[in-house]
Design an enzyme around this catalytic site. Structure first.
Site, PDB file in Angstrom:
ATOM      1  N   SER A 260      83.547 -15.001 -13.349  1.00  0.00           N
ATOM      2  CA  SER A 260      83.266 -16.541 -14.035  1.00  0.00           C
ATOM      3  C   SER A 260      82.499 -16.526 -15.205  1.00  0.00           C
ATOM      4  CB  SER A 260      82.530 -17.184 -12.875  1.00  0.00           C
ATOM      5  OG  SER A 260      81.461 -18.024 -13.269  1.00  0.00           O
ATOM      6  N   LYS A 261      83.048 -17.381 -15.945  1.00  0.00           N
ATOM      7  CA  LYS A 261      82.405 -17.583 -17.192  1.00  0.00           C
ATOM      8  C   LYS A 261      81.194 -18.561 -17.005  1.00  0.00           C
ATOM      9  CE  LYS A 261      85.107 -16.077 -20.746  1.00  0.00           C
ATOM     10  NZ  LYS A 261      86.488 -15.392 -20.114  1.00  0.00           N
TER      11      LYS A 261
END
Ligand code: GLU
Length: 486
Positions: A260-261
């Site tokens: 996930s960013k």
């Protein structure tokens, strides 16, 4: 083993990504294992992505984690950045003059050329390539300029970049994790190595710096593997020996998608702010891609250093399992001494950890939390006389009269013992259990009203823990209050 010189080369674009920590750890292990040096170099050539304060933040975070480097920028006592090591400067923006010489060398060798194409022209070119399904590559328009044309444009100050002239043929290199990698040079673009603003791009700067800083091993995330052929070509053009390359496996979310960013999920600073201990974070992150003994889960940093082995780094992506991190953190929290716990908990609780009762409460509750930021809420009922409804004092198999009688019994028992007899949880448990047995009572009848009177809650820690944490006087007060509610 020859001492390795390893590095991390972060770009100062904000927070420290969990992947950067993994890269840092593996580089640290290899350097320390071989008696070598671990270096931090700041790659700040992409001026648009710079975030003020990132370098200070990186250095402070690494220091807090105990991962000290041997060369590179450090923060002194007054918060000023200085450098240690003999291969500096360790910040790329302070090395522009160095890159300029190497760019000129490549141009004069015929390995690089000036390009004057405008942004608009390059965009049109790319659109055409897309429309005709060709791979997006510079079409070498400026390579066809004569030497005189180039000089004329340069002398009028026309904007230009310098591009690498990728030769024909194939590029092959050995990756210590992924094995032999082969790529046809026709797939490689004529990479810009010097931008119009006079800054080199990453590809040129990384090669020049790794060479001049005598880096022996480049351990970095897998996302850089596609850039490596360009770097290998540059080493060849300069006639330099390339270091060992090792690309570390991708980090994945539990559903196997790329990590996930969202900053909250990947910023090391955020993990620390939530109260994960450096030891737990280091243990957890080190296992993302490598486990020295197969199924062992808990390692000290010294063990990782001793057992680190590039040939055992996994090729396949490493999944981040947060439950495991929680479990590890709880393990390391439980292993802290009273004094250590006091210091790590200090920033996480509003109450004064130098107060004995506060610290007692923390000592008990650390057994049950995964993170330090959960403590504040957990210790509330230790610190304040609870307000509650007397009905909770009555055990499901008993009545108010019995509850009252049992609390009175407890009051007498505790009043009759010296403070010393209450100095450990085990002692308190033995005292009360012996009393229950000697009087032919049942645990439920005694312990339920005792525990609820001490905590004022239906759910709480055990009465033995509570008496230990609260101390004799406070425990007696709370029992008396319970009696008065029945
Ligand atoms: N500056 C790159 C980064 O931000 C470094 C990649 C490398 O280690 O070569 O990660």
């Amino acid at each position: 083993m020859t001492p390795a010189r390893t590095r991390i080369a972060p770009s100062p674009t904000g927070y420290v990504h969990i992947g950067t920590l993994r890269t840092a750890l593996y580089n640290y292990f290899l350097a320390k294992q071989t008696g070598g040096k671990y270096i931090i170099r700041i790659e700040d050539t992409d001026r648009e992505r710079l975030v003020e304060g990132s370098v200070e933040n990186l250095l402070e975070t690494m220091k807090f984690l105990g991962l000290e480097h041997d060369e590179g920028p450090v923060i002194d006592k007054d918060g000023v950045i200085e450098e240690i090591g003999e291969y500096g400067p360790y910040t790329q923006s302070a090395r522009l003059h160095i890159y300029a010489d190497y760019v000129n060398q490549l141009i004069s060798q015929g390995n690089a050329y000036h390009c004057f194409c405008s942004k608009e022209r390059l965009t049109t070119m790319r659109e055409e390539q897309q429309a005709t399904k060709q791979s997006p590559k510079y079409d070498r328009t400026c390579l066809r300029l004569s030497e005189n044309e180039v000089q004329a444009k340069l002398s009028t100050g026309e904007n230009s970049v310098v591009r690498l002239k990728i030769p024909e043929g194939e590029t092959i290199f050995e990756d210590a994790v992924r094995g032999l990698i082969k790529i046809n040079n026709s797939e490689v673009d004529d990479q810009v190595i010097l931008k119009a603003d006079g800054f080199p791009t990453y590809h040129l700067a990384v090669v020049v710096d790794d060479h001049l800083m005598k880096i022996t091993h480049i351990l970095r995330g897998e996302e850089w593997i596609s850039s490596t052929p360009k770097h290998v070509l540059l080493y060849k053009m300069f006639g330099w020996e390339a270091p060992v390359f090792a690309h570390l496996p991708l980090l994945l979310n539990p559903d196997k998608s790329k990590l996930s960013k969202r900053q909250g999920d990947v910023a090391v600073e955020d993990y620390l702010k939530r109260g994960y201990l450096p030891k737990a974070l280091i243990n957890f992150v080190s296992l993302l891609g490598f486990n020295p003994k197969g199924d062992q889960e808990l390692y000290e940093i010294e063990e990782f250093t001793e057992l680190f082995d590039l040939s055992k780094v996994n090729k396949s992506g490493a999944v981040l399992n947060m439950e495991k991190l929680d479990w590890m953190n709880n393990h390391y929290l439980k292993a802290l001494s009273r004094d250590e716990l006091k210091e790590v908990a200090r920033p996480f609780v509003q109450a004064n950890v130098d107060n004995e009762l506060v610290l007692n409460a923390i000592m008990i509750e650390r057994e049950r939390v995964s993170r330090l930021d959960e403590l504040q809420e957990k210790i509330g009922y230790y610190l304040e006389e609870p307000a509650y409804d007397g009905a909770i004092l009555i055990w499901k198999k008993a009545d108010a009269g019995d509850a009252k009688a049992q609390l009175e019994g407890m009051l007498k028992l505790l009043q009759g013992v010296e403070d010393d007899a209450l100095s450990s949880i085990e002692q308190i448990e033995t005292l009360i259990k012996n009393y229950i047995e000697a009087n032919g009572l049942s645990n439920g009848n005694v312990l339920w009203p005792l525990r609820t009177a001490l905590s004022g809650r239906e759910k709480s820690s055990s009465p033995f823990e509570l008496i230990w944490a609260l101390g004799k006087t406070q425990s007696l007060n709370r029992i008396e209050k319970g009696i008065s509610l029945l």
